[in-house]
Design a protein around this motif. Sequence first.
Motif, mmCIF file in Angstrom:
data_model
loop_
_atom_site.group_PDB
_atom_site.id
_atom_site.type_symbol
_atom_site.label_atom_id
_atom_site.label_comp_id
_atom_site.label_asym_id
_atom_site.label_seq_id
_atom_site.Cartn_x
_atom_site.Cartn_y
_atom_site.Cartn_z
ATOM 1 N N ILE A 38 0.585 -1.335 0.276
ATOM 2 C CA ILE A 38 -0.138 -0.036 0.488
ATOM 3 C C ILE A 38 0.900 1.383 -0.164
ATOM 4 O O ILE A 38 0.776 1.652 -0.735
ATOM 5 N N ILE A 39 2.081 1.580 0.699
ATOM 6 C CA ILE A 39 2.629 2.479 0.798
ATOM 7 C C ILE A 39 3.728 2.810 -0.515
ATOM 8 O O ILE A 39 3.472 3.684 -0.359
ATOM 9 N N GLU A 40 4.074 1.635 -0.816
ATOM 10 C CA GLU A 40 5.157 1.544 -1.988
ATOM 11 C C GLU A 40 3.453 1.976 -4.001
ATOM 12 O O GLU A 40 4.538 2.683 -3.796
ATOM 13 N N ALA A 41 2.562 1.845 -3.533
ATOM 14 C CA ALA A 41 2.099 2.597 -4.223
ATOM 15 C C ALA A 41 1.866 3.993 -3.674
ATOM 16 O O ALA A 41 1.011 4.420 -4.536
ATOM 17 N N GLY A 48 7.049 8.341 -7.319
ATOM 18 C CA GLY A 48 8.267 7.632 -6.717
ATOM 19 C C GLY A 48 9.225 7.243 -7.913
ATOM 20 O O GLY A 48 8.233 6.863 -8.713
ATOM 21 N N ARG A 49 9.942 6.505 -7.972
ATOM 22 C CA ARG A 49 10.502 5.598 -9.320
ATOM 23 C C ARG A 49 9.636 4.455 -9.321
ATOM 24 O O ARG A 49 8.937 3.224 -8.420
ATOM 25 N N ALA A 50 9.897 3.963 -10.585
ATOM 26 C CA ALA A 50 7.832 2.944 -11.284
ATOM 27 C C ALA A 50 9.629 1.980 -11.010
ATOM 28 O O ALA A 50 10.493 2.418 -11.588
ATOM 29 N N ASP A 51 8.998 0.238 -10.626
ATOM 30 C CA ASP A 51 10.122 -1.173 -10.888
ATOM 31 C C ASP A 51 8.965 -1.227 -11.169
ATOM 32 O O ASP A 51 7.775 -2.635 -11.014
ATOM 33 N N THR A 52 9.644 -1.679 -12.565
ATOM 34 C CA THR A 52 8.370 -3.177 -13.371
ATOM 35 C C THR A 52 8.171 -4.160 -13.297
ATOM 36 O O THR A 52 7.518 -4.875 -13.086
ATOM 37 N N THR A 53 9.340 -4.523 -11.833
ATOM 38 C CA THR A 53 8.828 -6.351 -11.611
ATOM 39 C C THR A 53 7.986 -5.945 -10.813
ATOM 40 O O THR A 53 7.600 -7.131 -9.944
ATOM 41 N N ASP A 111 3.519 13.824 1.714
ATOM 42 C CA ASP A 111 4.970 13.450 2.100
ATOM 43 C C ASP A 111 4.525 12.339 2.866
ATOM 44 O O ASP A 111 4.440 12.292 4.159
ATOM 45 N N ILE A 112 5.803 11.419 2.616
ATOM 46 C CA ILE A 112 6.350 9.783 3.268
ATOM 47 C C ILE A 112 7.505 9.903 4.260
ATOM 48 O O ILE A 112 8.674 10.120 3.695
ATOM 49 N N HIS A 113 7.208 9.463 4.934
ATOM 50 C CA HIS A 113 8.504 9.281 5.811
ATOM 51 C C HIS A 113 8.602 7.366 6.212
ATOM 52 O O HIS A 113 7.641 7.348 6.639
ATOM 53 N N GLY A 114 9.519 7.098 5.986
ATOM 54 C CA GLY A 114 9.899 5.574 5.974
ATOM 55 C C GLY A 114 11.340 5.585 6.526
ATOM 56 O O GLY A 114 12.006 6.435 6.725
ATOM 57 N N GLN A 115 12.007 4.549 5.942
ATOM 58 C CA GLN A 115 13.110 4.158 6.644
ATOM 59 C C GLN A 115 14.454 4.304 5.658
ATOM 60 O O GLN A 115 15.232 5.270 6.187
ATOM 61 N N HIS A 116 13.904 4.924 4.323
ATOM 62 C CA HIS A 116 14.151 5.800 3.472
ATOM 63 C C HIS A 116 14.705 6.899 3.704
ATOM 64 O O HIS A 116 15.575 7.831 4.198
ATOM 65 N N GLU A 117 13.684 7.371 4.554
ATOM 66 C CA GLU A 117 13.850 9.126 4.853
ATOM 67 C C GLU A 117 14.520 9.314 6.439
ATOM 68 O O GLU A 117 15.200 10.407 6.350
ATOM 69 N N GLN A 118 14.668 8.089 6.977
ATOM 70 C CA GLN A 118 15.211 8.081 8.044
ATOM 71 C C GLN A 118 16.203 8.120 7.869
ATOM 72 O O GLN A 118 17.829 8.975 8.523
ATOM 73 N N GLN A 119 17.127 7.208 6.707
ATOM 74 C CA GLN A 119 18.226 7.773 6.627
ATOM 75 C C GLN A 119 19.078 8.668 6.009
ATOM 76 O O GLN A 119 19.517 8.900 6.378
ATOM 77 N N ILE A 473 -1.274 9.275 7.797
ATOM 78 C CA ILE A 473 -1.315 7.804 7.962
ATOM 79 C C ILE A 473 -0.893 7.331 8.014
ATOM 80 O O ILE A 473 0.629 7.137 8.062
ATOM 81 N N CYS A 474 -0.669 6.041 8.792
ATOM 82 C CA CYS A 474 0.757 5.651 9.716
ATOM 83 C C CYS A 474 0.618 4.158 9.404
ATOM 84 O O CYS A 474 -0.750 3.772 9.967
ATOM 85 N N VAL A 475 1.357 3.260 9.301
ATOM 86 C CA VAL A 475 1.579 2.167 9.366
ATOM 87 C C VAL A 475 2.590 1.905 10.060
ATOM 88 O O VAL A 475 3.101 1.813 10.672
ATOM 89 N N THR A 476 2.004 0.153 11.028
ATOM 90 C CA THR A 476 2.385 0.344 12.740
ATOM 91 C C THR A 476 2.237 -1.328 13.137
ATOM 92 O O THR A 476 1.053 -1.595 12.702
#
Length: 551
Positions: A38-41, A48-53, A111-119, A473-476
């Motif tokens: 869901i977050i990827e979508a 965000g970057r498209a990934d054909t896989t 605005d999305i905050h996840g592991q990437h944004e933490q990095q 919106i928070c995934v937990t």
Amino acid sequence: MLVEIRIKNFAIIDELALSFEPGLNAITGETGSGKSIIIEAINLLVGGRADTTRIKQGTESSEIEGLFVFDNGREFVLRRSIRRDGKSRAYINGKIAAIGELTETGGALLDIHGQHEQQSLLNPKAHLELIDRFGGREIVEAKRAFQKTLEREKLGRQELEGLKTAEADRENRLEVLSWQIKEIDDAKLEPGEDAELERQVQRLKNHAKLFEAVGLGLAHLDGGAIDSLFLCRDEIAKASEADKTLAETSSKVEATCASLDEVKQFLHNYHESLAFDAGQLDQYQTRLYFLDDLKKKYALSIDGLIEHHEAALVKQESLKSSHLRLAELTNEVAQLFDKAKREAEILSAIRRRVAKRFGELILSHLREMDFSTCQFQVQIKNREFVADSLSNEGLEQIEFLFSANAGEDMRPLARIGSGGELARVMLAIRTVFGQSDGTPSLVFDEIDSGIGGKTAVKVGERLAALTASHQVICVTHLAQIAAFGDHHLVIGKRVVAGKTEIRVDKVLGDDRLKELSRLSGLINESRVSVEHARQLLDQASGKKVSGVPND
């Protein structure tokens, strides 16, 4: 805010629609249930970057569509499609748009905050950007003034270096220019001179032939041809008096006589001018040889040589006065350097003041998230203001330092080993920017990594506080955080006709108590687990009613 998202042929999703509401939307589910999909979508939807896989097996394309609605009722529909051949299409309100436009529009909406944004917090460059962003207009204006002056100083310094290089060769260039100017001056060139000389040479070389031919022509005219034509003219003129239809013909004969008389006079004069002069032929040829050599030397025509002469005069004058420009520019660059330094120091003073306030606010929010003895500091180091290494970002090297426990030395965020600690630092930063940030919707993924217990409650409080100015919106994975949700969505999997599908359920009442019990790790539907879940909800509700300090 994000009202609805529709996902088609993405990962293991055939077709799925999710609705979100104002406030805190908590998303939970078993590990591997599809929450990350869901977050990827959502990330793909906003650029965000498209990934054909990630296109569902057996299909040729995926499509994500989202509806955003502002408080004033204005709607935005974003749509993104990706195909197996790598082509990606973006649409804004039904009109095709560049991916860059989708990213810009999506970034303003969500605005999305996840592991990437933490990095990204581990990079000190991001720390400087955060301080400048927190400083707002004051820093923007000071930074713009500094950068404008610095750009002028750099351009001036580049011109100065060019002048210095040219100055070293100035005398040689002046000597060459002076020689060229004199050579062309001495040649006394006239526009089109070579073409006229060629004509004169050809005339002299063919003197005998021309003299004979023109002489014979005159002899024929003088042999009675003109006299006969004139007699004809007189007779036709008399006849036209009796018959007016001959008037036009009479006029033509008259004109022919006049024209032929002019021809006779021209040929007579030309014939007399054909006196042969061997010395003049030699003079003309010598001049032509000289002009040909000059044209070959400069690879220019006569007109080009004249233009080169004018340009050389201008360049000569410029070089003669270049030492004056060199002194003038040296002074200008020195003044711009001093001005840029003063403006950099003004920017530094503002940043130090802003950084102190920022650090105090972050520390306050961290201590409210069960970091009672933590320390947080914005470390500022100034670079030396040296002309060859000036940065348009200013003098500062900024890095956030943190220690979680009393007695520990503060260390850069890059050396924090705990994902939970880093997540809370990010949430504190997000909270500080909360009210001033114009992004309507915030998405948090894995904000609860490495935390639990009282800390999770504090994180839930912070997320709930953000709903005063944002949709969240928070995934937990934690019941303590999910309990703060104003709306609770559960993601699950089911197998239909041998295929795995994702389903989304909005849980209320007893169903929500069951999900909170599951998240707590207690036996589902036991009296103790249900009572614990109810206590979590009551605790979260009480804290939301009492409000969370925003400092």
